[in-house]
Design an enzyme around this catalytic site. Structure first.
Site, mmCIF file in Angstrom:
data_model
loop_
_atom_site.group_PDB
_atom_site.id
_atom_site.type_symbol
_atom_site.label_atom_id
_atom_site.label_comp_id
_atom_site.label_asym_id
_atom_site.label_seq_id
_atom_site.Cartn_x
_atom_site.Cartn_y
_atom_site.Cartn_z
ATOM 1 N N ASN A 8 -12.310 42.035 -19.585
ATOM 2 C CA ASN A 8 -12.829 42.719 -18.401
ATOM 3 C C ASN A 8 -11.925 43.924 -18.176
ATOM 4 O OD1 ASN A 8 -13.651 43.580 -15.911
ATOM 5 N ND2 ASN A 8 -12.944 41.763 -14.789
ATOM 6 N N LYS B 130 -12.216 46.280 -16.180
ATOM 7 C CA LYS B 130 -12.178 46.760 -14.789
ATOM 8 C C LYS B 130 -12.296 48.295 -14.776
ATOM 9 C CE LYS B 130 -9.717 42.597 -13.607
ATOM 10 N NZ LYS B 130 -8.804 41.881 -12.729
ATOM 11 N N HIS C 129 -17.545 38.939 -9.573
ATOM 12 C CA HIS C 129 -16.092 38.909 -9.761
ATOM 13 C C HIS C 129 -15.417 38.914 -8.382
ATOM 14 C CE1 HIS C 129 -12.041 40.216 -10.736
ATOM 15 N NE2 HIS C 129 -12.270 39.734 -11.938
ATOM 16 N N GLU D 141 -13.043 40.506 -7.219
ATOM 17 C CA GLU D 141 -12.775 41.844 -6.683
ATOM 18 C C GLU D 141 -14.033 42.435 -6.049
ATOM 19 O OE1 GLU D 141 -11.056 43.414 -10.273
ATOM 20 O OE2 GLU D 141 -9.325 42.111 -9.981
ATOM 21 N N GLU E 93 -12.215 31.593 -12.025
ATOM 22 C CA GLU E 93 -11.060 32.472 -11.832
ATOM 23 C C GLU E 93 -10.429 32.220 -10.468
ATOM 24 O OE1 GLU E 93 -11.369 36.130 -14.558
ATOM 25 O OE2 GLU E 93 -12.393 36.620 -12.703
ATOM 26 N N GLY F 245 -4.418 38.942 -12.004
ATOM 27 C CA GLY F 245 -3.536 40.111 -11.972
ATOM 28 C C GLY F 245 -2.173 39.850 -11.364
ATOM 29 N N SER G 273 -4.710 35.964 -15.350
ATOM 30 C CA SER G 273 -3.441 36.121 -16.066
ATOM 31 C C SER G 273 -3.376 35.357 -17.391
ATOM 32 C CB SER G 273 -2.259 35.735 -15.169
ATOM 33 O OG SER G 273 -2.227 36.562 -14.015
HETATM 34 P P1 PGA Z 1 -6.237 39.269 -15.224
HETATM 35 O O1 PGA Z 1 -7.747 39.468 -14.687
HETATM 36 O O2 PGA Z 1 -6.346 38.697 -16.612
HETATM 37 O O3 PGA Z 1 -5.640 40.648 -15.218
HETATM 38 O O4 PGA Z 1 -5.556 38.328 -14.295
HETATM 39 C C1 PGA Z 1 -8.735 38.532 -14.960
HETATM 40 C C2 PGA Z 1 -10.027 38.944 -14.311
HETATM 41 O O5 PGA Z 1 -9.965 39.442 -13.176
HETATM 42 O O6 PGA Z 1 -11.124 38.813 -14.871
#
Ligand code: PGA
Length: 248
Positions: free
Chosen positions: A9, A11, A94, A96, A164, A170, A210
């Site tokens: 992803n 982003k 997601h 976010e 998630e 993150g 992560s």
């Molecule tokens: P990350 O993000 O691996 O940077 O923690 C995962 C995601 O948001 O899909």
């Protein structure tokens, strides 16, 4: 029996030119992958990355899709617009999007149905916040996200689910492999109740938050974890390829 799926992803990272450069670096590194490999890229990267992945085993995904076929929805992108460029997967809901852009289980549900109707495979994200986990609400939060977000779906194995935990995204803080496995087992059990045991046994459920080249082996060794949705570590070809080859 469930083929693992590792999806990057990106982003809001990589211009189209940078995206092509990254995917060209990824392609040779993952060509022997045993799992499905997907990159979910920004909308503006789609035309160029779509050309770049042609003839490779890297599949193309988007990060959102609107629920209407077309019309007065300024700034939105329809499923047909994605399909035309060979997009196969789309991330929906997601955390976010839920946190910053007002996404709810209801809009997640509408987007999922629109994606399926157009022949896209939705990667529907669910997960609890730190506060919810610490107050023992993880299962009830996931239960609602599954029942409401996936409402009206005839066969849950038509989608991919990404578990998630919001607190792990993150932050460098990963759920332990046992925690992730246990929670994904709960999601599968709920799918068996809401849909059917057979399709719940078939649906691929990823872990995200992560996940990186170091911890992927342990996470992927868990029987319930069928893949990963990778943010930060998907932006470097070597790191992403190390996760794709978690079994090496
Ligand atoms: P990350 O993000 O691996 O940077 O923690 C995962 C995601 O948001 O899909």
């Amino acid at each position: 029996m469930r083929k693992p799926i590792i999806a990057g992803n990106w982003k809001m990272n990589n211009t189209a030119a940078q995206g092509v450069e990254l995917v060209n670096a990824i392609k040779p590194l993952v060509k022997d992958a045993q799992c499905d490999v997907v990159v979910c890229v920004p909308f503006t990267d789609i035309p160029a990355v779509s050309e770049a992945v042609k003839g490779s085993n890297v599949h193309l995904g988007a990060q959102n899709v609107h629920f209407a076929e077309k019309g007065a929805y300024t700034g939105e992108i329809s499923a047909a617009m994605l399909k035309e460029f060979g997009v196969e997967y789309v991330i929906i809901g997601h955390s976010e999007r839920r946190q910053y852009f007002g996404e709810t289980d209801e809009t997640v549900n509408k987007r999922m149905h629109a994606a399926l109707a157009a022949g896209l495979i939705p990667i529907v994200c669910v997960g609890e916040s730190l506060e919810e986990r610490e107050s023992g609400k993880t299962e009830s939060v996931l239960d609602v996200q599954i029942r409401e977000g996936l409402k009206g779906l005839d066969d849950v194995s038509k989608i991919v689910i990404a578990y998630e935990p919001v607190w792990a995204i993150g932050t460098g803080k990963t759920a332990t492999a046992e925690q992730a496995n246990e929670t994904i087992a709960f999601i599968r059990k709920t799918c068996a109740e809401v849909f059917c045991p057979k399709c719940a046994g078939k649906v691929r459920i990823q872990y995200g938050g992560s996940m990186n080249a170091k911890n992927c082996k342990e996470l992927m060794a868990m029987p319930e974890i069928d893949g990963g949705l990778i943010g930060g570590a998907s932006l470097k070809a070597e790191d992403f390829s190390a996760i794709v080859h978690y079994d090496r």
